[in-house]
Design a protein around this motif. Structure first.
Motif, mmCIF file in Angstrom:
data_model
loop_
_atom_site.group_PDB
_atom_site.id
_atom_site.type_symbol
_atom_site.label_atom_id
_atom_site.label_comp_id
_atom_site.label_asym_id
_atom_site.label_seq_id
_atom_site.Cartn_x
_atom_site.Cartn_y
_atom_site.Cartn_z
ATOM 1 N N PHE A 18 0.810 -1.214 0.000
ATOM 2 C CA PHE A 18 0.000 0.000 0.000
ATOM 3 C C PHE A 18 0.848 1.271 0.000
ATOM 4 C CE2 PHE A 18 -3.025 -3.005 2.014
ATOM 5 C CZ PHE A 18 -4.023 -2.914 1.055
ATOM 6 N N TYR A 19 2.084 1.189 0.442
ATOM 7 C CA TYR A 19 2.915 2.369 0.639
ATOM 8 C C TYR A 19 4.049 2.529 -0.365
ATOM 9 C CZ TYR A 19 0.489 2.453 5.070
ATOM 10 O OH TYR A 19 -0.484 2.481 6.027
ATOM 11 N N CYS A 20 4.287 1.545 -1.210
ATOM 12 C CA CYS A 20 5.425 1.652 -2.130
ATOM 13 C C CYS A 20 4.968 2.055 -3.527
ATOM 14 C CB CYS A 20 6.210 0.342 -2.171
ATOM 15 S SG CYS A 20 5.357 -1.030 -2.908
ATOM 16 N N SER A 21 5.946 2.433 -4.333
ATOM 17 C CA SER A 21 5.668 2.842 -5.707
ATOM 18 C C SER A 21 5.340 1.616 -6.565
ATOM 19 C CB SER A 21 6.881 3.575 -6.276
ATOM 20 O OG SER A 21 7.981 2.708 -6.340
ATOM 21 N N PRO A 22 4.794 1.825 -7.763
ATOM 22 C CA PRO A 22 4.422 0.686 -8.621
ATOM 23 C C PRO A 22 5.593 -0.202 -9.039
ATOM 24 C CG PRO A 22 3.421 2.705 -9.424
ATOM 25 C CD PRO A 22 4.362 3.090 -8.323
ATOM 26 N N ASN A 23 6.794 0.358 -9.088
ATOM 27 C CA ASN A 23 7.995 -0.409 -9.433
ATOM 28 C C ASN A 23 8.980 -0.289 -8.291
ATOM 29 O OD1 ASN A 23 7.133 -1.179 -12.030
ATOM 30 N ND2 ASN A 23 7.639 0.850 -12.783
ATOM 31 N N VAL A 37 11.272 -3.878 -10.888
ATOM 32 C CA VAL A 37 10.291 -4.919 -11.152
ATOM 33 C C VAL A 37 8.950 -4.438 -10.594
ATOM 34 C CG1 VAL A 37 10.673 -6.230 -9.027
ATOM 35 C CG2 VAL A 37 9.909 -7.415 -11.056
ATOM 36 N N ASN A 38 7.873 -4.977 -11.127
ATOM 37 C CA ASN A 38 6.542 -4.665 -10.629
ATOM 38 C C ASN A 38 6.475 -4.962 -9.140
ATOM 39 O OD1 ASN A 38 3.785 -4.887 -9.840
ATOM 40 N ND2 ASN A 38 3.221 -5.230 -11.970
ATOM 41 N N LYS A 39 5.777 -4.116 -8.385
ATOM 42 C CA LYS A 39 5.790 -4.259 -6.927
ATOM 43 C C LYS A 39 5.193 -5.581 -6.459
ATOM 44 C CE LYS A 39 1.566 -1.783 -5.648
ATOM 45 N NZ LYS A 39 1.045 -0.647 -4.880
ATOM 46 N N TYR A 40 4.204 -6.103 -7.154
ATOM 47 C CA TYR A 40 3.591 -7.364 -6.716
ATOM 48 C C TYR A 40 4.524 -8.548 -6.910
ATOM 49 C CZ TYR A 40 -0.540 -4.513 -6.352
ATOM 50 O OH TYR A 40 -1.420 -3.522 -5.996
ATOM 51 N N ILE A 41 5.266 -8.537 -8.000
ATOM 52 C CA ILE A 41 6.254 -9.601 -8.213
ATOM 53 C C ILE A 41 7.373 -9.482 -7.185
ATOM 54 C CG2 ILE A 41 7.995 -10.494 -9.806
ATOM 55 C CD1 ILE A 41 6.098 -9.702 -12.093
ATOM 56 N N GLY A 42 7.855 -8.276 -6.995
ATOM 57 C CA GLY A 42 8.957 -8.058 -6.063
ATOM 58 C C GLY A 42 8.606 -8.363 -4.614
ATOM 59 N N LEU A 43 7.396 -8.025 -4.224
ATOM 60 C CA LEU A 43 7.016 -8.202 -2.822
ATOM 61 C C LEU A 43 6.508 -9.604 -2.502
ATOM 62 C CD1 LEU A 43 5.203 -4.825 -2.077
ATOM 63 C CD2 LEU A 43 7.517 -5.509 -1.440
ATOM 64 N N PHE A 44 5.950 -10.295 -3.474
ATOM 65 C CA PHE A 44 5.340 -11.593 -3.175
ATOM 66 C C PHE A 44 6.103 -12.788 -3.729
ATOM 67 C CE2 PHE A 44 1.836 -8.602 -2.650
ATOM 68 C CZ PHE A 44 1.414 -8.967 -1.380
ATOM 69 N N LEU A 45 7.217 -12.562 -4.428
ATOM 70 C CA LEU A 45 7.998 -13.686 -4.948
ATOM 71 C C LEU A 45 8.688 -14.453 -3.828
ATOM 72 C CD1 LEU A 45 8.981 -15.240 -7.397
ATOM 73 C CD2 LEU A 45 10.928 -13.701 -7.497
ATOM 74 N N LEU A 73 16.371 -11.927 2.516
ATOM 75 C CA LEU A 73 16.276 -11.229 1.236
ATOM 76 C C LEU A 73 14.985 -10.420 1.151
ATOM 77 C CD1 LEU A 73 17.576 -13.842 -1.357
ATOM 78 C CD2 LEU A 73 18.685 -11.749 -0.613
ATOM 79 N N HIS A 74 13.926 -10.986 1.694
ATOM 80 C CA HIS A 74 12.629 -10.311 1.669
ATOM 81 C C HIS A 74 12.671 -9.016 2.488
ATOM 82 C CE1 HIS A 74 8.379 -9.975 1.057
ATOM 83 N NE2 HIS A 74 8.164 -9.896 2.357
ATOM 84 N N LEU A 75 13.365 -9.031 3.613
ATOM 85 C CA LEU A 75 13.508 -7.816 4.404
ATOM 86 C C LEU A 75 14.219 -6.721 3.621
ATOM 87 C CD1 LEU A 75 14.415 -9.222 7.921
ATOM 88 C CD2 LEU A 75 12.298 -8.093 7.231
ATOM 89 N N PHE A 76 15.235 -7.095 2.851
ATOM 90 C CA PHE A 76 15.918 -6.111 2.013
ATOM 91 C C PHE A 76 14.984 -5.551 0.949
ATOM 92 C CE2 PHE A 76 18.186 -5.118 -1.892
ATOM 93 C CZ PHE A 76 18.917 -4.024 -1.460
ATOM 94 N N LEU A 77 14.192 -6.415 0.316
ATOM 95 C CA LEU A 77 13.256 -5.946 -0.703
ATOM 96 C C LEU A 77 12.203 -5.015 -0.112
ATOM 97 C CD1 LEU A 77 12.683 -9.091 -2.934
ATOM 98 C CD2 LEU A 77 13.652 -6.907 -3.624
ATOM 99 N N LEU A 78 11.725 -5.324 1.080
ATOM 100 C CA LEU A 78 10.769 -4.445 1.743
ATOM 101 C C LEU A 78 11.393 -3.080 2.011
ATOM 102 C CD1 LEU A 78 9.123 -6.895 4.291
ATOM 103 C CD2 LEU A 78 8.129 -6.023 2.178
ATOM 104 N N TYR A 79 12.621 -3.081 2.494
ATOM 105 C CA TYR A 79 13.330 -1.820 2.740
ATOM 106 C C TYR A 79 13.508 -1.032 1.453
ATOM 107 C CZ TYR A 79 17.104 1.375 3.838
ATOM 108 O OH TYR A 79 17.882 2.496 3.961
#
Length: 84
Positions: A18-23, A37-45, A73-79
């Motif tokens: 909800f808070y990040c940009s589309p990419n 990358v698209n935020k949904y792919i990046g956040l949910f992969l 790795l997921h924590l880094f992507l969230l950051y």
């Protein structure tokens, strides 16, 4: 424990989406983001990999480390999704 790490990763992805940009950036060169990358792919992969690993872990017990590695790795992507 592994299930709770996976569920927390999914919940964190839902909240950050909800808070990040589309990419979101996935690669950096010289301090600058150069691949997105698209935020949904990046956040949910990573949570998807963690779910698959949960099933593999029942057969091959050493696969549990992959869940913890994916969580890091997921924590880094969230950051990266929130900062850049």
């Amino acid at each position: 424990m592994l299930l709770s790490v996976t569920v927390l990763a999914i919940l964190a992805s839902c909240i950050v989406s909800f808070y990040c940009s589309p990419n979101i950036p996935i690669h950096f060169s010289g301090g600058q983001a150069d691949q997105f990358v698209n935020k949904y792919i990046g956040l949910f992969l990573m949570p998807a990999i963690m779910i698959i690993t949960l099933f593999i872990q029942r057969i091959y017990i050493q696969a549990a480390w992959l869940i913890y590695f994916s969580a890091c790795l997921h924590l880094f992507l969230l950051y990266a999704a929130l900062v850049y």
